[in-house]
Write an enzyme that holds these catalytic residues in place. Structure first.
Site, PDB file in Angstrom:
ATOM      1  N   TYR A 149      -9.128   5.195   1.942  1.00 29.50           N
ATOM      2  CA  TYR A 149      -7.855   5.523   1.320  1.00 29.50           C
ATOM      3  C   TYR A 149      -7.382   6.922   1.657  1.00 29.50           C
ATOM      4  CZ  TYR A 149      -8.267   1.057  -0.766  1.00 29.50           C
ATOM      5  OH  TYR A 149      -8.351  -0.303  -0.914  1.00 29.50           O
ATOM      6  N   ARG A 154      -4.190   7.179   3.981  1.00 26.62           N
ATOM      7  CA  ARG A 154      -2.832   6.721   3.667  1.00 26.62           C
ATOM      8  C   ARG A 154      -2.124   7.560   2.610  1.00 26.62           C
ATOM      9  NH1 ARG A 154      -3.693   0.915   0.650  1.00 26.62           N
ATOM     10  NH2 ARG A 154      -4.020   1.726  -1.436  1.00 26.62           N
ATOM     11  N   THR A 183       5.123   0.974   6.186  1.00 24.41           N
ATOM     12  CA  THR A 183       3.731   0.546   6.357  1.00 24.41           C
ATOM     13  C   THR A 183       3.008   1.466   7.319  1.00 24.41           C
ATOM     14  OG1 THR A 183       2.239  -1.124   7.259  1.00 24.41           O
ATOM     15  CG2 THR A 183       4.489  -1.215   8.050  1.00 24.41           C
ATOM     16  N   ILE A 184       1.802   1.899   6.928  1.00 28.13           N
ATOM     17  CA  ILE A 184       1.015   2.736   7.829  1.00 28.13           C
ATOM     18  C   ILE A 184       0.502   1.916   9.015  1.00 28.13           C
ATOM     19  CG2 ILE A 184       0.266   4.272   5.961  1.00 28.13           C
ATOM     20  CD1 ILE A 184      -2.546   2.974   6.238  1.00 28.13           C
ATOM     21  N   ASP A 185       0.532   0.582   8.900  1.00 27.46           N
ATOM     22  CA  ASP A 185       0.024  -0.257   9.988  1.00 27.46           C
ATOM     23  C   ASP A 185       0.974  -0.316  11.179  1.00 27.46           C
ATOM     24  OD1 ASP A 185      -2.186  -0.809   8.491  1.00 27.46           O
ATOM     25  OD2 ASP A 185      -1.480  -2.744   7.764  1.00 27.46           O
ATOM     26  N   GLY A 245       0.813  -1.213   0.000  1.00 29.01           N
ATOM     27  CA  GLY A 245       0.000   0.000   0.000  1.00 29.01           C
ATOM     28  C   GLY A 245       0.845   1.261   0.000  1.00 29.01           C
ATOM     29  N   ASN A 295       5.801  -6.256   5.626  1.00 28.20           N
ATOM     30  CA  ASN A 295       6.387  -7.566   5.955  1.00 28.20           C
ATOM     31  C   ASN A 295       6.290  -8.571   4.804  1.00 28.20           C
ATOM     32  OD1 ASN A 295       3.643  -7.814   6.384  1.00 28.20           O
ATOM     33  ND2 ASN A 295       3.860  -7.824   8.624  1.00 28.20           N
ATOM     34  N   GLU A 329     -10.696  -1.476  11.410  1.00 28.91           N
ATOM     35  CA  GLU A 329     -11.359  -2.332  10.421  1.00 28.91           C
ATOM     36  C   GLU A 329     -11.148  -3.806  10.738  1.00 28.91           C
ATOM     37  OE1 GLU A 329      -9.456  -1.570   6.631  1.00 28.91           O
ATOM     38  OE2 GLU A 329      -7.554  -2.419   7.284  1.00 28.91           O
TER      39      GLU A 329
END
Lengths: 405, 405
Positions: A295, A298, A136-138, A13, A108, A237
């Site tokens: 979206y 991000r 990663t934004i996570d 992403g 990852n 989410e």
């Protein structure tokens, strides 16, 4: 190792700052005497196997700086998750183009790709330096204090909830905001940084690190609504029941799965709508609204953490420095060294590849619906400078004349 | 007229700059020798009939400035749309508190309230100056070049689509973004200002000023997708069929109506999800994503146009100046006098009240799914300074060795 030709690609992403890492690689590599050509692959590993390559040595430094400050992936990205056969194809193309260094910017899944390609090269006795650059934004890469992309997305989420809270205070009701993050609740938890006054929202935060029970949820909302006359809720989410089944799975008719076998959680307003309907139906509250940040969070172009920008640039630069002088493959990692400062490290690929970090227990409050001060201290410096602030009128009530209300 | 006591209130949906108008009224009124007390009503007209008033004369200028720069309605707002009986109650409270000037910041419903209250006062021979101050992200007030709140929301929408376009270019597919605006397409059309390069999205824009036909929509999407391999679409929440029925009405199970009898269009992801499902089912495109911008677009705390801030402040200031020296009731309106400059006017309340402006024909391109250059020239200066810009790598393809792809 032959560092004359190097190749860089972007996977997964897009984020607000992934192009800073790309530019960090390109500009740092171009400074090195031994580097002759810097290639980029279009749309990640897919561009490699299709030989869809661009020559970044022919790009101006000026334009690279401008691209670096632009969100999303300038080379294009992909959702492909290469298996062994796919990685063998990658390796064939790298060999054919005599690539000596391979840099892959991603999460990852991407680090796992780098690991497999690295093993292929070793097995073939081909000198290839393989470096994974975190993104990663996570914020779910192990071995990192945090990952580039997360701070900017967290800044968006914090600002969004600061505004949603003000909106909800002006027109009271229940507001549900659904935030990205399949397994890790970091980004949802960032909503807490939008709070200023004690009665500000988000009043309730639901992360995937805790089991979601709809009855408990409704009781939490009811209690907050009765206390404050309103309620602002942040929901990941990725919330799931005790069996691990996503809450959204209980309502979605056509579950879409991606190439990794994951259910599609983003790009649909279904979870927010479901939760709002539950609240309306069970609690009889009339004004219930839900937003899915989707979206926007991000790659919103106007909401970037300057700290994130700098660090994303540095991980790209450090990747090249490790490749030139580190003597081994690996994954660049961010380590916090002060309040606030960072340094970088090169972790073994196997230490990062395919592993998922989730929120540590000491970041989640005992009640399970709030974050701790430890999390606030952890996140605040990452949001960067110039965070907007919210102010309110001080109470100066006027004495009633008609004794109404 | 007795200008010793004045009262100000905020109505309708919050915006990023409505507090600037409030602060404009309060600070300008406090400068006038004849003004003794400046009251604010909590939650609009509802606060008036409940005598829920605060004394803004006891607020510091410093805090007022900070509140002015904060989004949403600091006094609180309301969705109540007063009828004659309600307005009579408002008038009773204003009389009881010996209010000499009544300022209401809001959209066309609010201007109608001001008109009725003004008529009540005249009928009762009570000296009350009634001024409506414009505010709405929908930009749908007649007699105004544009309305405060719209430029900041437009800035958010333009930036959101700039980011969504980059994201969609990195991971190609179809993206649908649903934007607020029941009758007026101005805010949806603002998405066009996020475009930079010829092949940038939004590629298709659907405003409520044109009839929406699902077959035509699908054909438009198909053509764009076949041409570019991707498609970014901006859709107004208010799109409707030839009979005027909202497209969302054809799918929503439980239609919620507000106090004004309007179907609830915001606070649900249903329209975006419906359109995405249609595209997936009919065009067999796999990667289709939808976002509903929802409440984010009207009170996002970090995305405010400085032009909007200044003008919102000025309409509040001008309202007080008109009340003091204008000699009549009315609605403050923004008139464009240059590229770019504005002046203000006081329109008769009946000229604005309850009327709805929609996008003028010369702002919509002949094809019906794009805006004209006239619209771009109209909107650009309103977005304010410091709009972020997007850059891309220039093409420098590498010659293939294995002839793949």
């Amino acid at each position: 190792m032959n560092p004359r030709k190097i190749l860089v690609a972007q996977g997964g992403g897009p984020t607000a700052v992934i192009n800073q890492s790309l530019v960090g690689v390109v500009l740092e590599a171009r400074r090195h005497r031994g580097v002759e050509l810097v290639y980029g692959a279009r749309h990640g590993v897919r561009g490699i196997i299709n030989e869809d390559l661009v020559d970044l040595t022919q790009e101006t430094s000026h334009n690279l700086e401008l691209v670096g400050a632009t969100p999303a992936a300038a080379l294009g990205s992909t959702r492909d998750k290469p298996d062994l056969a796919y990685c063998q194809e990658i390796f064939k193309v790298l060999q054919a183009h005599e690539i000596g260094q391979f840099y892959y910017i991603g999460g990852n899944d991407s680090s796992d790709t780098v690991r497999i390609v690295s093993e292929q090269a070793q097995a073939a006795n081909y000198e290839l330096r393989c470096i994974h650059i975190p993104k990663t934004i996570d914020n779910d890469l192990v071995g990192n204090d945090h990952t580039p992309g997360f701070p900017s997305a967290a800044r968006f989420v914090a600002q969004a909830f600061a505004g949603a809270n003000l909106d909800n205070a002006a027109l009271p009701g229940v507001y549900v905001g659904v935030v990205m993050g399949r397994h890790a609740g970091f980004l949802t938890a960032a909503s807490a940084l939008g709070k200023k006054f004690a009665d500000d929202g988000p009043h309730l935060i639901y992360v995937p690190e805790r089991v979601f029970e709809i009855d408990k949820f409704l009781a939490d909302v009811k209690a907050t609504y009765e206390r404050l006359g309103r309620c602002v809720i942040a929901v990941s989410e990725g919330i799931h029941d005790a069996s691990g089944a996503p809450i959204i799975a209980s309502l979605a008719k056509d579950l879409e799965h991606d190439a990794h076998g994951n259910v599609q959680l983003s790009g649909s307003g279904a979870l927010a709508d479901l939760l709002c309907e539950e609240i309306k139906a069970k609690l009889k509250i009339k004004r219930v609204r839900g937003d899915t940040f989707g979206y926007l969070q991000r790659s919103f172009i106007g909401c970037v953490s300057d700290v994130d920008q700098r660090e994303a640039r540095e991980v790209g630069e450090k990747a090249v420095q490790y490749a030139m002088w580190g003597g081994r493959d690996g994954s660049v990692a961010i380590q916090r060294t002060g309040t606030y400062s960072v340094d970088y490290d090169l972790l073994p690929l196997s230490a990062v590849a395919g592993k998922t970090r989730t929120m540590e227990d000491h970041f989640i409050s005992a009640c399970g619906t709030d974050v701790t001060d430890a999390f606030r201290l952890y996140l605040r410096p990452l949001l960067g400078s110039g965070m907007p602030d919210a102010f309110r009128l001080r109470p100066n009530p006027v004495a009633k004349v008609l004794n109404r209300g």
